[in-house]
Write a protein that holds these residues in place. Structure first.
Motif, short mmCIF file in Angstrom:
data_model
loop_
_atom_site.label_atom_id
_atom_site.label_comp_id
_atom_site.label_asym_id
_atom_site.label_seq_id
_atom_site.Cartn_x
_atom_site.Cartn_y
_atom_site.Cartn_z
N LEU A 202 1.07 0.49 7.31
CA LEU A 202 2.46 0.68 7.75
C LEU A 202 2.54 1.20 9.18
O LEU A 202 3.41 0.79 9.96
CB LEU A 202 3.18 1.64 6.80
N LEU A 203 1.62 2.09 9.53
CA LEU A 203 1.67 2.69 10.86
C LEU A 203 1.21 1.75 11.96
O LEU A 203 1.37 2.06 13.15
CB LEU A 203 0.82 3.97 10.88
N THR A 204 0.64 0.60 11.60
CA THR A 204 0.34 -0.40 12.62
C THR A 204 1.58 -1.16 13.05
O THR A 204 1.59 -1.76 14.13
CB THR A 204 -0.71 -1.41 12.09
N ARG A 205 2.63 -1.12 12.23
CA ARG A 205 3.85 -1.85 12.54
C ARG A 205 5.06 -0.95 12.75
O ARG A 205 6.04 -1.35 13.38
CB ARG A 205 4.16 -2.85 11.43
N PHE A 206 5.04 0.25 12.18
CA PHE A 206 6.18 1.16 12.26
C PHE A 206 5.70 2.52 12.75
O PHE A 206 4.50 2.80 12.83
CB PHE A 206 6.85 1.31 10.90
N ASP A 207 6.67 3.38 13.09
CA ASP A 207 6.28 4.74 13.44
C ASP A 207 6.26 5.61 12.18
O ASP A 207 6.48 5.12 11.06
CB ASP A 207 7.22 5.33 14.51
N GLY A 208 6.00 6.90 12.36
CA GLY A 208 5.79 7.79 11.23
C GLY A 208 7.00 8.00 10.35
O GLY A 208 6.86 8.51 9.23
N LEU A 209 8.19 7.60 10.81
CA LEU A 209 9.38 7.79 9.99
C LEU A 209 9.42 6.86 8.79
O LEU A 209 10.27 7.02 7.90
CB LEU A 209 10.64 7.60 10.84
N VAL A 210 8.52 5.88 8.75
CA VAL A 210 8.45 5.01 7.58
C VAL A 210 7.85 5.75 6.37
O VAL A 210 8.07 5.36 5.22
CB VAL A 210 7.61 3.75 7.89
N LEU A 211 7.13 6.83 6.62
CA LEU A 211 6.42 7.53 5.54
C LEU A 211 7.36 8.20 4.55
O LEU A 211 7.13 8.14 3.34
CB LEU A 211 5.44 8.54 6.14
N PRO A 212 8.45 8.87 5.00
CA PRO A 212 9.40 9.39 4.00
C PRO A 212 10.06 8.28 3.17
O PRO A 212 10.45 8.53 2.03
CB PRO A 212 10.45 10.13 4.85
N VAL A 213 10.15 7.08 3.73
CA VAL A 213 10.70 5.96 2.96
C VAL A 213 9.79 5.65 1.78
O VAL A 213 10.26 5.41 0.65
CB VAL A 213 10.88 4.71 3.85
N VAL A 214 8.47 5.66 2.02
CA VAL A 214 7.51 5.48 0.94
C VAL A 214 7.63 6.60 -0.08
O VAL A 214 7.60 6.38 -1.30
CB VAL A 214 6.08 5.41 1.49
N MET A 215 7.80 7.82 0.42
CA MET A 215 7.95 8.98 -0.45
C MET A 215 9.16 8.83 -1.37
O MET A 215 9.09 9.09 -2.58
CB MET A 215 8.08 10.24 0.41
N ILE A 216 10.27 8.37 -0.80
CA ILE A 216 11.50 8.19 -1.58
C ILE A 216 11.34 7.05 -2.58
O ILE A 216 11.68 7.17 -3.76
CB ILE A 216 12.69 7.93 -0.65
N GLY A 217 10.82 5.91 -2.11
CA GLY A 217 10.71 4.74 -2.96
C GLY A 217 9.77 4.96 -4.14
O GLY A 217 10.13 4.68 -5.30
N CYS A 218 8.56 5.45 -3.86
CA CYS A 218 7.61 5.71 -4.95
C CYS A 218 8.10 6.85 -5.83
O CYS A 218 7.86 6.84 -7.05
CB CYS A 218 6.24 6.03 -4.37
N GLY A 219 8.79 7.83 -5.23
CA GLY A 219 9.35 8.91 -6.03
C GLY A 219 10.41 8.40 -7.00
O GLY A 219 10.49 8.85 -8.15
N ALA A 220 11.22 7.44 -6.55
CA ALA A 220 12.26 6.88 -7.43
C ALA A 220 11.62 6.12 -8.60
O ALA A 220 12.09 6.22 -9.74
CB ALA A 220 13.16 5.94 -6.63
N ILE A 221 10.53 5.39 -8.32
CA ILE A 221 9.81 4.71 -9.41
C ILE A 221 9.26 5.73 -10.40
O ILE A 221 9.33 5.54 -11.62
CB ILE A 221 8.68 3.83 -8.84
N THR A 222 8.73 6.82 -9.86
CA THR A 222 8.21 7.89 -10.72
C THR A 222 9.30 8.44 -11.63
O THR A 222 9.09 8.64 -12.83
CB THR A 222 7.63 9.03 -9.86
N PHE A 223 10.48 8.69 -11.05
CA PHE A 223 11.58 9.24 -11.84
C PHE A 223 11.98 8.28 -12.97
O PHE A 223 12.19 8.71 -14.11
CB PHE A 223 12.79 9.51 -10.94
N LEU A 224 12.05 6.99 -12.66
CA LEU A 224 12.40 6.00 -13.69
C LEU A 224 11.34 5.97 -14.79
O LEU A 224 11.67 5.81 -15.97
CB LEU A 224 12.55 4.62 -13.05
N LEU A 225 10.08 6.12 -14.42
CA LEU A 225 9.01 6.15 -15.42
C LEU A 225 9.12 7.38 -16.33
O LEU A 225 8.84 7.31 -17.53
CB LEU A 225 7.64 6.13 -14.74
#
Length: 399
Positions: free
Chosen positions: A363-386
């Motif tokens: 991800l960091l080869t194409r985006f800056d570090g602000l993409v990382l909280p997006v991963v945190m939110i997205g994977c966290g949402a999957i976790t919550f649904l599980l």
């Protein structure tokens, strides 16, 4: 669904149903060693690389080999040793861990170093698979959650203090010194267990299930999916916290943020200990929900240093108790096969570490570090649904 009631352990009865605080603290110290030992090379990359005259990428393999040893060896080793008495097995594993880590501390041969890290990771996986079930077996059933919380304090303390302290010692004196120190702590813990701690039985042959069938016990696969997605959400931004902070432009430094996270994680263990026995399911739902909220603050409040600090505190508070909550769920779902069920935990955790490193780098080869909280939110949402999906089979309302 049929409710299974587990009889109180014989050890708990013989000890007058008193919580073995000292032994649980020593088990936590072993968890501290395991976490610090795994992450130590990451904090000493340039120092070790200079000392061995190799590239930092080669030193980075020290972490990968440790994780690989855990992933490959843990489940078959636990399956083979599950009938053995717990105390002798734990002592043998700690001794093997100390020996492998000693080789890391004294060797200058890169091949031998990589092998020693693989072996240390293998023993680490065996120990992780035992710690939760052993701590629970020697404790009164009514304090099962508290026992797990105490044992689980080692991991966040390792993140909060072990790795930063080891990095400072290695940079100030010699990179081998922190590894020597971890060997000494492991050996002291082994001596205490040998002299003071109670034993616990392994599993009798007639009651054991094949490993594949343990995986298919209702709830186990769901819990492992939660472990993987939650650890992936966490490790992607934890590993690459420096690029995130650079992109945020807040002026905050990684060492300070990781220290705040670690201290908050310790506080999270205390919160978990207070509620895990009586309200495990709401505690898990709440932890994941606040974890996601912390991701939103890190994403949208990145320009504000106070907002990042608050988000880091929330992140640490909710994640600090994750190990205890998930170990408790695996132990409960696994029943008499809890040792094998818990052996899947370090495997899922280390696979998540491996995937997080690759995902974050890509991800960091194409985006800056602000993409990382997006991963945190997205994977966290999957976790919550599980966690919602597994309410009946995986996450009981009471332990």
């Amino acid at each position: 669904m049929e409710t299974v009631t587990h009889a109180p352990s014989r050890i708990a009865t013989e000890t007058g149903r008193r919580l073995p605080i000292a032994t649980l603290i020593v088990l936590a110290s072993i968890g501290f060693v395991l976490v610090a030992m795994e992450t130590m090379p990451a904090g000493l990359l340039p120092v070790i690389a200079t000392g061995l005259r190799v590239s930092e990428g080669t030193v980075g393999l020290f972490v990968s080999m440790y994780a690989l040893g855990t992933v490959i060896v843990t489940i078959p080793a636990i399956s083979v040793t599950r009938a053995m008495r717990r105390k002798p097995l734990l002592l043998a594993s700690v001794a093997g861990l100390a020996l492998a880590n000693s080789a890391t501390a004294i060797s200058s041969d890169v091949t031998l170093l990589l092998i020693s890290r693989f072996v240390a990771g293998a023993f680490s996986g065996i120990i992780w698979g035992m710690l939760a079930a052993y701590g629970r077996k020697i404790s009164p059933p009514r304090h099962a959650g508290l026992a797990l919380s105490i044992v689980s304090t080692g991991a966040p303390v390792g993140f909060a203090l072990g790795t930063p302290l080891g990095s400072w010692l290695g940079a100030t004196f010699n990179w081998r010194l922190p590894f020597v120190g971890l060997t000494v702590v492991a050996l002291l813990a082994g001596v205490f267990i040998a002299l003071v701690s109670p034993d616990a039985e392994g599993q009798r042959g007639k009651s054991r299930l094949p490993v594949a069938r343990v995986f298919r016990i209702p709830g186990v696969a769901t819990i492992l999916a939660v472990i993987f997605t939650w650890m992936l959400a966490h490790n992607t931004i934890y590993t690459y916290i420096a690029p995130y902070l650079r992109a945020a432009g807040s002026g905050l430094t990684p060492d300070v943020q990781l220290f705040i996270f670690g201290v908050s994680s310790i506080a999270g263990i205390a919160v978990t200990g207070a509620f895990l026995d009586r309200h495990p399911r709401p505690l898990l739902h709440g932890s994941v929900a606040v974890f996601i909220a912390a991701g939103f603050v890190l994403l949208f409040g990145h320009a504000s240093p106070p907002a990042i600090i608050i988000a880091t505190v929330l992140w640490g508070l909710t994640f600090g108790g994750a190990a205890a909550q998930l170990q408790a769920a695996l132990t409960s779902a696994g029943g008499q096969d809890s040792d094998v069920a818990n052996s899947f935990l370090p495997v899922a955790f280390n696979i998540a570490i491996f995937v997080a490193g690759i995902l974050g780098a890509a991800l960091l080869t194409r985006f800056d570090g602000l993409v990382l909280p997006v991963v945190m939110i997205g994977c966290g949402a999957i976790t919550f649904l599980l966690t919602i999906y597994g309410r009946r089979s995986a996450f009981p309302s009471r332990l």
